[in-house]
Design a protein around this motif. Structure first.
Motif, PDB file in Angstrom:
ATOM      1  N   ARG A 142       3.132   2.128  78.931  1.00  0.00           N
ATOM      2  CA  ARG A 142       1.998   2.548  78.783  1.00  0.00           C
ATOM      3  C   ARG A 142       1.447   2.143  77.286  1.00  0.00           C
ATOM      4  O   ARG A 142       0.471   1.667  76.819  1.00  0.00           O
ATOM      5  N   LYS A 143       2.458   2.134  76.397  1.00  0.00           N
ATOM      6  CA  LYS A 143       2.325   2.229  74.801  1.00  0.00           C
ATOM      7  C   LYS A 143       2.600   0.764  74.439  1.00  0.00           C
ATOM      8  O   LYS A 143       2.631   0.431  73.371  1.00  0.00           O
ATOM      9  N   LYS A 144       3.142  -0.206  75.285  1.00  0.00           N
ATOM     10  CA  LYS A 144       3.502  -1.453  75.120  1.00  0.00           C
ATOM     11  C   LYS A 144       4.508  -1.631  74.098  1.00  0.00           C
ATOM     12  O   LYS A 144       4.631  -2.361  73.289  1.00  0.00           O
ATOM     13  N   GLN A 145       5.424  -0.754  74.445  1.00  0.00           N
ATOM     14  CA  GLN A 145       6.713  -0.836  73.485  1.00  0.00           C
ATOM     15  C   GLN A 145       7.883  -1.380  74.135  1.00  0.00           C
ATOM     16  O   GLN A 145       9.024  -0.754  74.223  1.00  0.00           O
ATOM     17  N   TYR A 203       1.835 -10.187  78.755  1.00  0.00           N
ATOM     18  CA  TYR A 203       2.578  -9.389  79.621  1.00  0.00           C
ATOM     19  C   TYR A 203       2.526  -7.879  79.374  1.00  0.00           C
ATOM     20  O   TYR A 203       2.665  -7.037  80.338  1.00  0.00           O
ATOM     21  N   LYS A 204       2.721  -7.791  77.936  1.00  0.00           N
ATOM     22  CA  LYS A 204       2.638  -6.102  77.762  1.00  0.00           C
ATOM     23  C   LYS A 204       1.401  -5.486  78.090  1.00  0.00           C
ATOM     24  O   LYS A 204       1.456  -4.455  78.497  1.00  0.00           O
ATOM     25  N   GLU A 205       0.365  -6.202  77.841  1.00  0.00           N
ATOM     26  CA  GLU A 205      -1.104  -5.806  78.134  1.00  0.00           C
ATOM     27  C   GLU A 205      -1.259  -5.587  79.617  1.00  0.00           C
ATOM     28  O   GLU A 205      -1.732  -4.464  80.227  1.00  0.00           O
ATOM     29  N   ARG A 206      -0.918  -6.542  80.248  1.00  0.00           N
ATOM     30  CA  ARG A 206      -0.898  -6.322  81.883  1.00  0.00           C
ATOM     31  C   ARG A 206      -0.208  -5.248  82.370  1.00  0.00           C
ATOM     32  O   ARG A 206      -0.670  -4.209  83.082  1.00  0.00           O
ATOM     33  N   LEU A 207       0.970  -4.960  82.205  1.00  0.00           N
ATOM     34  CA  LEU A 207       1.944  -3.879  82.364  1.00  0.00           C
ATOM     35  C   LEU A 207       1.090  -2.539  81.817  1.00  0.00           C
ATOM     36  O   LEU A 207       0.990  -1.485  82.665  1.00  0.00           O
ATOM     37  N   PHE A 222       3.123 -10.382  86.601  1.00  0.00           N
ATOM     38  CA  PHE A 222       3.206 -10.025  85.215  1.00  0.00           C
ATOM     39  C   PHE A 222       3.450 -11.386  84.163  1.00  0.00           C
ATOM     40  O   PHE A 222       3.020 -11.233  83.136  1.00  0.00           O
ATOM     41  N   ASP A 223       3.722 -12.461  84.646  1.00  0.00           N
ATOM     42  CA  ASP A 223       4.038 -13.584  84.147  1.00  0.00           C
ATOM     43  C   ASP A 223       2.795 -14.488  84.050  1.00  0.00           C
ATOM     44  O   ASP A 223       2.562 -15.323  83.009  1.00  0.00           O
ATOM     45  N   THR A 224       1.645 -14.035  84.598  1.00  0.00           N
ATOM     46  CA  THR A 224       0.373 -14.678  84.620  1.00  0.00           C
ATOM     47  C   THR A 224      -0.304 -14.431  83.390  1.00  0.00           C
ATOM     48  O   THR A 224      -0.341 -13.228  83.056  1.00  0.00           O
ATOM     49  N   GLU A 225      -0.761 -15.517  82.545  1.00  0.00           N
ATOM     50  CA  GLU A 225      -1.344 -15.036  81.496  1.00  0.00           C
ATOM     51  C   GLU A 225      -2.794 -14.591  81.525  1.00  0.00           C
ATOM     52  O   GLU A 225      -3.415 -15.069  82.804  1.00  0.00           O
TER      53      GLU A 225
END
Length: 79
Positions: free
Chosen positions: A44-47, A7-11, A75-78
């Motif tokens: 962007r920073k996955k924070q 999720y963090k990576e996709r965002l 966003f919820d898709t793996e």
């Protein structure tokens, strides 16, 4: 509830892609999407520690030209 790394990576990847393709600054991109500059930086920073709030989902959906439900599902898709 914690969110997945995918999720963090996709965002983060989406924000980075949009910044590169639009050539907007983070501040200008935040304004265009309808969120805060601080939010864009964290994304962007996955924070982030939890999923996006409904207001952020709605803003991203408007920007992307889709429904909030579609955005949330994306966003919820793996990965």
């Amino acid at each position: 509830m914690p969110i997945s790394e995918s999720y963090k990576e996709r965002l983060s990847a989406w924000v980075q892609f949009e910044l590169q393709s639009t050539k907007l600054s983070e501040r200008d991109f935040a304004e265009k999407v309808g969120v805060t500059y601080n939010a864009v930086q964290k994304w962007r920073k996955k924070q982030i520690k939890q999923g996006l709030l409904s207001d952020s989902i709605a803003a991203i959906a408007r920007y992307r030209g889709e429904s909030p439900k579609q955005t949330r599902a994306w966003f919820d898709t793996e990965l």
